[in-house]
Design a protein around this motif. Structure first.
Motif, short mmCIF file in Angstrom:
data_model
loop_
_atom_site.label_atom_id
_atom_site.label_comp_id
_atom_site.label_asym_id
_atom_site.label_seq_id
_atom_site.Cartn_x
_atom_site.Cartn_y
_atom_site.Cartn_z
N GLU A 64 92.85 18.73 49.85
CA GLU A 64 91.89 18.71 48.00
C GLU A 64 91.71 19.70 48.35
OE1 GLU A 64 89.65 14.71 49.33
OE2 GLU A 64 88.35 17.08 49.07
N SER B 269 83.72 23.18 42.87
CA SER B 269 83.05 22.02 43.57
C SER B 269 82.86 19.68 42.19
CB SER B 269 82.03 21.61 44.74
OG SER B 269 82.66 22.37 45.90
N SER C 283 86.04 11.98 46.80
CA SER C 283 86.63 13.35 47.26
C SER C 283 86.05 13.39 48.45
CB SER C 283 87.15 14.26 46.77
OG SER C 283 85.61 15.20 46.39
N THR D 212 85.88 16.46 49.67
CA THR D 212 84.84 17.52 48.99
C THR D 212 83.25 17.32 48.59
OG1 THR D 212 87.08 18.49 48.23
CG2 THR D 212 85.02 19.43 47.68
N PHE E 152 87.83 17.91 42.08
CA PHE E 152 88.01 17.07 42.89
C PHE E 152 87.14 15.30 42.55
CE2 PHE E 152 87.05 21.12 44.98
CZ PHE E 152 87.77 21.36 44.85
#
Length: 289
Positions: free
Chosen positions: A150, A77, A20, A22, A16
């Motif tokens: 995402e 992540s 992002s 996220t 990501f």
């Protein structure tokens, strides 16, 4: 020597990257309650929850699944692309070897059936978004849609077809509407409800569990969508109370600087900041417009 500046064009930023949604949302303290909430939501799918009850060691290792799931989410992540892929490959190997038995039909099924994986992914991601937003993490509607889009990348790591996954708030709402006839309260969902309220602990920890964890477990339950609360059929905390306590818990977490919250051994976010520089530290200023 100071750490290098963030250089997104020269370093592996992972699945990501720091710019992002996220990257910012998953660092929020409310994610812990969002994760527990997602387990209540996932439990409403009879086959999905049967697979958990029949294969998981949650009764003998009450916090193992929670911690393993949290570690996986954090790795995907914030880890490098290779680390995310390795973590997903391990999950795929485990899921591929597991089978469940439908408690109603007696039919054997694979735990990694695409429909089941899709349900688990959607219930988890939707809970992350809705609970953290309700806790006070402000996102525009466009940013919320971007987050869900995402997250299709993380689902793709587990072999799901991107085109078969919802990627916006409206698409998620349509998906849950389509799933509603399948979802219901079962003996297995009751087992998960009971476990998340009163996980088995040694005798000396039962009083702290009742005093501290039980209210948080019920708070996480109370954060479910109204339709999911109706299916579970258990009375939640009043909506205003649940929201107020959720925001208080989040503020208490935010009182601890993010650089201190993540300084745990082998924390992928801490390693990402070490790798990418302090400019990768989660901050609302990095949210995409």
């Amino acid at each position: 020597m100071p750490r290098p500046a963030f250089l997104p064009d020269k370093l592996d930023v992972g699945l990501f990257g720091p710019r992002s949604v996220t990257w910012q949302l998953h660092a929020d303290p409310a994610m812990w309650l969002a994760g527990i909430c997602s387990l209540y939501l996932q439990a409403l799918h009879p086959r999905a929850v049967a697979g958990v009850v029949q294969n998981s060691k949650f009764r003998t290792d009450p916090f193992g699944r929670l911690l393993h799931t949290a570690a996986y989410v954090v790795t995907v992540s914030y880890g490098t692309t290779a680390e995310a892929q390795r973590a997903a490959s391990r999950v795929c190997r485990v899921h591929g070897a597991l089978r469940g038995v439908d408690p109603e039909s007696g039919e054997e099924f694979r735990i990694d059936e695409p429909d089941l994986l899709r349900w688990v992914h959607c219930a988890e991601v939707y809970s992350f978004l809705t609970v953290v937003r309700r806790a006070g993490f402000q996102l525009t509607d466009a940013q919320a849609d971007r987050y869900l889009d995402e997250q299709r990348r993380s689902a793709a790591l587990l072999g799901l077809d991107l085109d078969a996954l919802p990627g916006s708030v409206s698409e998620y709402e349509d998906y849950f509407d389509r799933m509603r006839p399948v979802l219901r309260r079962t003996r297995d969902s009751d087992a998960i409800y009971d476990f998340l309220h009163r996980p088995p602990v040694p005798w000396w920890a039962r009083t702290p569990r009742t005093a501290f964890y039980l209210p948080l477990g019920h708070l996480a339950y109370s954060l479910l969508p109204d339709w999911a609360l109706e299916l579970h059929g258990r009375r939640p905390f009043p909506r205003a109370l649940a929201t107020g306590v959720l925001r208080t818990v989040r503020l208490a977490g935010l009182a601890v600087p993010v650089t201190m919250r993540i300084r745990l051994p082998n924390n992928p976010l801490a390693k990402a900041i070490d790798r990418l520089g302090t400019g990768a530290t989660p901050s609302r200023t990095l949210l995409p417009a």
